[in-house]
Design a protein around this motif. Sequence first.
Motif, PDB file in Angstrom:
ATOM      1  N   GLU A 198      -7.484  -9.928   0.098  1.00 25.21           N
ATOM      2  CA  GLU A 198      -8.921  -9.819  -0.160  1.00 25.21           C
ATOM      3  C   GLU A 198      -9.574  -8.842   0.812  1.00 25.21           C
ATOM      4  O   GLU A 198     -10.573  -8.209   0.493  1.00 25.21           O
ATOM      5  CB  GLU A 198      -9.579 -11.194  -0.035  1.00 25.21           C
ATOM      6  N   LYS A 203     -10.614  -2.214   0.258  1.00 21.78           N
ATOM      7  CA  LYS A 203     -11.657  -3.109  -0.256  1.00 21.78           C
ATOM      8  C   LYS A 203     -12.771  -3.308   0.765  1.00 21.78           C
ATOM      9  O   LYS A 203     -13.921  -3.560   0.400  1.00 21.78           O
ATOM     10  CB  LYS A 203     -11.046  -4.466  -0.616  1.00 21.78           C
ATOM     11  N   SER A 213      -7.571  -8.999  -7.163  1.00 19.35           N
ATOM     12  CA  SER A 213      -6.575  -9.484  -6.221  1.00 19.35           C
ATOM     13  C   SER A 213      -5.252  -9.685  -6.950  1.00 19.35           C
ATOM     14  O   SER A 213      -5.196 -10.372  -7.974  1.00 19.35           O
ATOM     15  CB  SER A 213      -7.028 -10.806  -5.586  1.00 19.35           C
TER      16      SER A 213
END
Length: 716
Positions: A198, A203, A213
């Motif tokens: 994550e 990201k 994900s």
Amino acid sequence: MAIGPRIPYSLIEVICLKKGQNLGSERESLGIPGTQGSRKNVISYALTSRCSPEKEGKGVLKYLQYNIIDRWFYDVFKREFFFFTVVTPLFKYIFQDLGGVRGRVCWCTSCLDKVRISVRDNDSTQSHITLAGISCRSKVTFLPFILPILLQDQQNNPKGFRMNNQKVGILGGGQLGRMMVEAASRLNLEVIILDAPENAPAKQIEATQSHISGAFNDAAKIRELAGKVDVLTVEIEHVDAQVLADIENEGKVKVHPSASTVKVIQDKFVQKNHLRANGIPVAAYVETPNSNAVLEAGKQFGYPFMLKSKTLAYDGRGNYVVKSEADIKCAMETLSKTPLYAEKWAPFTKELAVMVVRRANGEVRSYPVVETIHKNSVCHLVIAPAQVSGEVLKKAQVIAENAIKTFTGAGIFGVEMFVMKDGEILLNEIAPRPHNSGHYTIEACDTSQYENHMRAILDMPLGSTAMKVPASIMVNILGTSDSMELCYRPCKEALLTDGATIHLYGKKECRAGRKMGHITIVGESMMQVQKRLKPILHAIEPEIERPLTLRPLVGIIMGSDSDLPVMKVGAQILKNFGIPFELSIVSAHRTPMRMVEYAQSAADRGLMAIIAGAGGAAHLPGMVAAMTPLPVIGVPVKGTHLDGVDSLHSIVQMPRGIPVATVAINNSTNAALLAIRILGASIPSVQKQMSEYMKQMEGEVLQKVDKLDNVGWENY
């Protein structure tokens, strides 16, 4: 492309006005401009608020028409960025799509208040059109034939102006994806990342999108990403190429580089076959499906040789140096998870790399050739440009470009090569993505590898790949343990270093060999950059003195070794100044072909000045000057007869068009100092050194003056 009707106007004038200037009574609002004169055969614009040509009042540029014809001659709804080009005296209106770019004028720089277009027809009736708030590269004068007009849809584009409306999906969210996102963000491009963590580096810096994900080689997740974007690309080649091929064949989403290119490159053995079939020079290799085949490879290639994994190999992983037959068992056990092939050992003198960008329309451009230095099989330093001869640079660039032209699809490619002792270049391997050897382009080149990758896959015009600074070195920040403090120690030095830029990748854990960031240093010369690099390298490897080569900037040549005692003095001056130079014997009479080769190749090899010492007839300086664009400084060497005056006269009596500078007889000191001054004209730090040298000379003389005053002339 659409071409409108031809209109017999005799004159068009486009005037760009700076802020504070006035158009007089002309209308300045973004409405339909008024006209002057009795005739109505003029160009008019309808400018409103949103983008829909079906209903009046719903488009930023609803239509562009001739009043007398009253027709739409171009459907602006289908094109979001076009050129309006007028060619006199029979005007053609040409609209060229540039790949879906939207918004206000972006390729121009200096902002103007307004642009006035004056159109005069054949009976001298003149009309004016005024557009306010247009940006234009020209400051005041007239923009002869081109008016850029772009569309914008604020409702459907909440981020504002975008260079391209296609969404990009990236398979992989590591540091390469992070720097791709950085480049995309400057152009307001939308990017979605597929990666498991994550908090993946890519990201972290793109919070406006709902990323996915999952593993970047997961077929279902790749399809999920494809459903959200217009273009798929990769930051790592170890993906599911078959799924990419299926998506590509469905025709809804573009895949760049193409699935077939990814499939060929991700298998190193297949890649070698492809390159060899297309005439690209590679080291000898052979497939080794079992231990007997590996044993045969040892007999064929000799020891040492390389045993390599066909797949899942990068950053030194998947390679094993087989030094003897006794190493074969251990090598095969170490690489047991993948199929293998053997490659003949390449005793290279340097490792080179070239970043090559290929646009979706087939255009190919390459970045400067760089030298890479590895530590524990991982890239440690990238030196740009590579400190090798111009001949090697050209050869490497041609091989790299030719290799990439054999593949399909668009994007940036990293091409790694070996330079052998005889000057031969062998291609080692290709990465179909941004590459560690191209990090330096962010600070050192007009357009970074990451921005050009985005431009390429979206079929936008490619940016310049030229270096905007004379020299650059990139050093990787690699983990040495789990200690972040130790890892980032070189960054503290970089904060104190002029010309240094730190890039940290946002990784939360450190381990030995892991790429945690990089530092790029730029400067006005490679000498300066290497000097700036030293404290940073010392923080990384305090017990290692790493010698770095410099391409010679000055060439010292002489007709005979008997001239060496004279020329040595000048060489020492250059050494004291830290100027890289080469010294050799080149005889105008005994080795004329060598002289020709030396003179004609000098500029390509990176030399900036030549000092030529000669006695007697002293033809060497003049002959060399006749064959090189570089400045040549002749040093007349005193001979057995005539005390060197003959040499001096020979050097100075050159015909018009062949200038040769000269100095006093046997005075190579002044020749070296003059060469340094020539370098100082383009390298400020060298000029500063010369100023300090002059102050030092002044100080030495003043000391003598003081001594003379103190002790008197009789006791001096």
